[in-house]
Design an enzyme around this catalytic site. Structure first.
Site, mmCIF file in Angstrom:
data_model
loop_
_atom_site.group_PDB
_atom_site.id
_atom_site.type_symbol
_atom_site.label_atom_id
_atom_site.label_comp_id
_atom_site.label_asym_id
_atom_site.label_seq_id
_atom_site.Cartn_x
_atom_site.Cartn_y
_atom_site.Cartn_z
ATOM 1 N N TYR A 1 2.846 -37.097 65.097
ATOM 2 C CA TYR A 1 1.889 -36.456 64.173
ATOM 3 C C TYR A 1 1.691 -34.976 64.500
ATOM 4 O O TYR A 1 1.436 -34.184 63.598
ATOM 5 C CB TYR A 1 0.575 -37.250 64.120
ATOM 6 C CG TYR A 1 0.798 -38.569 63.406
ATOM 7 C CD1 TYR A 1 0.987 -38.608 62.032
ATOM 8 C CD2 TYR A 1 0.904 -39.757 64.118
ATOM 9 C CE1 TYR A 1 1.255 -39.791 61.373
ATOM 10 C CE2 TYR A 1 1.175 -40.961 63.472
ATOM 11 C CZ TYR A 1 1.352 -40.975 62.104
ATOM 12 O OH TYR A 1 1.637 -42.143 61.461
ATOM 13 N N HIS B 1 -5.159 -42.369 52.757
ATOM 14 C CA HIS B 1 -4.477 -42.695 54.022
ATOM 15 C C HIS B 1 -4.759 -41.683 55.131
ATOM 16 O O HIS B 1 -4.029 -41.625 56.114
ATOM 17 C CB HIS B 1 -2.963 -42.807 53.792
ATOM 18 C CG HIS B 1 -2.569 -44.032 53.009
ATOM 19 N ND1 HIS B 1 -1.338 -44.181 52.417
ATOM 20 C CD2 HIS B 1 -3.262 -45.156 52.708
ATOM 21 C CE1 HIS B 1 -1.289 -45.351 51.795
ATOM 22 N NE2 HIS B 1 -2.453 -45.958 51.949
ATOM 23 N N ASP C 1 -0.604 -34.733 53.935
ATOM 24 C CA ASP C 1 -0.472 -33.269 53.973
ATOM 25 C C ASP C 1 -1.649 -32.621 53.229
ATOM 26 O O ASP C 1 -2.483 -33.315 52.636
ATOM 27 C CB ASP C 1 0.888 -32.827 53.397
ATOM 28 C CG ASP C 1 1.049 -33.149 51.910
ATOM 29 O OD1 ASP C 1 0.130 -32.847 51.123
ATOM 30 O OD2 ASP C 1 2.111 -33.692 51.529
#
Ligand code: NAD
Ligand code: ZN
Length: 233
Positions: A56, A109, A94
């Site tokens: 991540y 999410h 994003d």
């Protein structure tokens, strides 16, 4: 085009593909070279926190190298100019909808630029790397994790999404494979209440047959055309 009153839009990784972000399952079935279950489950985080955090961290760093595309900007224009009720739900982690000009985005999410404390449930904007054991700025516990909804965890704000779906008269799905539930089931909820349903995607998705209309092509072309049609009415 009918005179719509309330639209729900769901976007997925495909809307960010033309900006240069890889989709979830590429042709090799991997996300940036990783099996999904190795980077996207609570078990993976417990087993190999170094790997999951690094994964991540790399996705977060990549955001600095990409820009929103015509599809993100067209949805921002719709939000600004359309008079009806609009809910934009994204599966994307994003920030390209926001940078494209959207003011209200529901990230079901989670978000790369947010940190979640596993101890106090506090959330914080987070732009740097996040090594395992990073301290929570609120409670000081060394329990920060990426604010990402993993497989097996409950997506955010499902009640709000469900209420909007039950009240909408148009549901539009953009750039999503229809493979990840519960988002893949939104089209069925919308149809159940009699809404029109439209899919804009590069290829037919897993749930393509549920949609009244499917348009195939790149989001950067299809979304601006569709927004123009809605605003023209
Ligand atoms: P997915 O990768 O499963 O499906 C992407 C879909 O987009 C495919 O059906 C593909 O045909 C389509 N597509 C590819 N390029 C396109 C283009 N230029 N225009 C229109 N459509 C295009 O993605 P998903 O359904 O969103 O499932 C995704 C999961 O992966 C989500 O949970 C999400 O959090 C995560 N994810 C997010 C990002 C991101 O934030 N950008 C990137 C990868 C994965
Ligand atoms: Zn905390």
């Amino acid at each position: 085009m009918p005179d719509y009153r309330s639209i729900v839009i769901l976007t997925g990784a495909g809307i960010s593909a033309e900006s240069g972000l890889a989709t979830f399952r590429g042709p090799d079935g991997l996300w940036e070279g990783h099996h999904v279950e190795d980077v996207c489950t609570p078990q993976a985080l417990a087993r190999d926190p170094e790997l999951v955090h690094r994964f991540y961290d790399e996705r977060r760093a990549k955001l600095a190298q990409v820009e929103p595309n015509a599809a993100h900007r067209a949805l921002a224009r719709l939000e600004r100019e359309w008079q009806g009720e609009l809910l934009l739900v994204t599966q994307n982690v994003d920030d390209l909808h926001e940078r494209g000009g959207c003011g209200q985005v529901l990230h079901m999410h989670g978000e790369l630029l947010s940190a979640l404390c596993a101890s106090c449930d506090g959330r914080r904007e987070w732009r740097d790397a996040m090594p395992p054991g990073s301290a929570c700025p609120v409670c000081d516990a060394r329990a920060l994790r990426p604010d990402i909804v993993f497989f097996g965890e409950m997506p955010y704000q499902m009640d709000r999404i469900d209420a909007a779906l039950r009240n909408c008269d148009l549901f539009v799905s953009i750039g999503t494979s229809g493979a990840v539930y519960p988002a893949a089931g939104f089209v069925q909820t919308a149809r159940y209440v009699g809404a029109d349903t439209l899919e804009l995607n590069l290829d037919p998705s897993a749930g393509s047959t549920y949609f009244h209309e499917s348009r195939m092509g790149p989001a950067g072309e299809l979304v601006p055309i569709w927004v123009e049609e809605v605003l023209a009415d």
